[in-house]
Design a protein around this motif. Sequence first.
Motif, mmCIF file in Angstrom:
data_model
loop_
_atom_site.group_PDB
_atom_site.id
_atom_site.type_symbol
_atom_site.label_atom_id
_atom_site.label_comp_id
_atom_site.label_asym_id
_atom_site.label_seq_id
_atom_site.Cartn_x
_atom_site.Cartn_y
_atom_site.Cartn_z
ATOM 1 N N ALA A 279 -8.429 -13.351 8.086
ATOM 2 C CA ALA A 279 -7.088 -12.686 8.301
ATOM 3 C C ALA A 279 -7.119 -12.068 9.898
ATOM 4 O O ALA A 279 -8.072 -11.514 10.264
ATOM 5 C CB ALA A 279 -6.894 -11.619 7.345
ATOM 6 N N TRP B 212 -1.009 -6.350 3.742
ATOM 7 C CA TRP B 212 -1.351 -6.724 5.401
ATOM 8 C C TRP B 212 -0.353 -5.900 6.284
ATOM 9 O O TRP B 212 0.790 -6.049 5.870
ATOM 10 C CB TRP B 212 -1.581 -8.042 5.460
ATOM 11 C CG TRP B 212 -2.410 -8.952 4.531
ATOM 12 C CD1 TRP B 212 -2.297 -9.758 3.533
ATOM 13 C CD2 TRP B 212 -3.887 -8.749 4.969
ATOM 14 N NE1 TRP B 212 -3.498 -10.006 3.173
ATOM 15 C CE2 TRP B 212 -4.691 -9.612 3.954
ATOM 16 C CE3 TRP B 212 -4.835 -8.083 5.873
ATOM 17 C CZ2 TRP B 212 -5.887 -9.685 4.133
ATOM 18 C CZ3 TRP B 212 -6.295 -8.397 5.731
ATOM 19 C CH2 TRP B 212 -6.651 -8.954 4.723
ATOM 20 N N CYS C 143 -1.103 -11.459 10.665
ATOM 21 C CA CYS C 143 -0.218 -10.583 10.912
ATOM 22 C C CYS C 143 0.376 -10.497 12.278
ATOM 23 O O CYS C 143 -0.247 -10.588 13.166
ATOM 24 C CB CYS C 143 -0.789 -9.270 10.596
ATOM 25 S SG CYS C 143 -1.765 -9.085 8.783
ATOM 26 N N ALA D 80 -7.923 -8.704 10.853
ATOM 27 C CA ALA D 80 -7.374 -7.873 10.156
ATOM 28 C C ALA D 80 -8.268 -7.230 9.080
ATOM 29 O O ALA D 80 -7.873 -6.122 8.640
ATOM 30 C CB ALA D 80 -6.327 -8.695 9.418
#
Length: 535
Positions: free
Chosen positions: A160, A500, A212, A181
């Motif tokens: 991520a 997230w 994100c 992330a």
Amino acid sequence: MSQSWSCLGELLFPSLPQVEVVHAEVSGLVVRVEARLATSGAACPGCGVWSERVHGSYLRYPSDLPSCGRPVVVSLRVRRFNCGQVACLRRTFVEQADGLTRRNGQVTERQRALVAGLGLALAGRAGARMAALLGIRTSRSTLLRRVMDLPDPDVGTPEAVGVDDFALRRGHVYGTVITDAATHRVLDLLPDRDAATLAPRLAGHPQIDVICRDRASAYADAASTAAPQARQVADRYHLWANLVSAVEKTVVDHRQFLHTLPAPPPEAEPQWETPDPEQPAPAEPAGKMAERRRLHHALVHDLLDQGHSERAVARHLGWSRNTVRRYARAARWQDMMKGRPRQRASILDPYKPYLERRWAETGGKITGLALLAEIRERGYRGGHTVLAVWKQGQQGPDRPVPPPAPPTVRAAVGWLTRHPAGLTLDEELQRKTLLAHCPEPETTADLVRSFAEMLTELEGNRLPEWITQAMTSGLRGMNTFANGLNSDYDAVEAGLTTQWNSGHVEGAVNRIKMFKRQMFGRAGFNLLRKRVLLA
């Protein structure tokens, strides 16, 4: 080598057992250490064949870390070996002390590492000043070169990532920061914010499942092209910022209502009269300050009655001990209301009789500049501000009071987008007046409240209903915002449903700003990238 030199070698070079200390002495302000390598031979750097045929030897003088504030110079005797491999292009080669020296190096590896660490932490000039205090002779250019020589860290296999832009030159040049992330570590910095630059970085990590990002179309295009398997998540902070912009457009479109709002009733001022035993008791002090004093006095005495000390109360409330002590010693909350301060002497006092006479002679028609010129001829050395205050007082209380200015667009946007608990009493009253007299802001407030509930409670399933309400509201700003949500629906829904977010990316951007300020006017993008990655 004697036992004492062996112990000294373990002390000076604890991680280098192949280095033997032959002699050590203090020569003036410099510590000189004579050393040699205890290995029988060395491997040729060209072909890797081991050789023990010594061709010759010579001394190297690498600078080491200071000892007790004194510079240390290592006198290291190194040998030159003959390479026995016929096909090797090297006929001879010099042995290197791994962890101590390198080819053509003038300092030891541990001093090189310390200088690089100073460069990472403090950049050029500040790092050079700190190095001088530590007893290391180096320049700011050398510090920056040491930083640039460091290898980039391994980014691993992030699943991520977060993507956002940052300003290299605000308003002109922007870059891109990519973070992990999960660990919040910066993975890379890019010199621009184009999709063509970001796409290869994302394509190099096919294991990425979540991206994100903000609402920028370039990042959305790069993620869709290079990482179609990843789920894009729109950041909630940027969603709220976009909503605030939409509210501002709505208020601007209907700002004529701000000029027709009725003024809120003025609040009563606190009563400051001193009680007279022959007169009836005056009314209790009123106003916001009096209410605040009453609540604080009750809160402090309630905590003290529960057995807490003044120190504990101050720590609990976040106040100073002197403030808590004043409330504790006041028997009544009215005792915390200070009387009207005594009027102080003014530089204008000696000239007030003359000013009052001239004011009476002209019937109040004389200008302030004329009065200022006259009293300056009589020795006045002050400015016009004090005289203007006196003149305003001479005009009397019957002078018409100008109407209050209408609320600004920014203030109205704050009333509609801030949490009601964060509004003051005046702001809450003005907000209610605005919503009662203007239907469009009332509709906007309802949409803002429902979107805030959806954002904080992560209820992304309500997004289609909210978009329908915004598009049928007849408000241009909210309609534009709803169309933008529709065009990026999947990412917005994920941002309003999953945990997230891009908060860690914003933190990385703040750290980048700190590095930029340290290197202002000196560094370019490559050095900034190196410092951020290795910080």
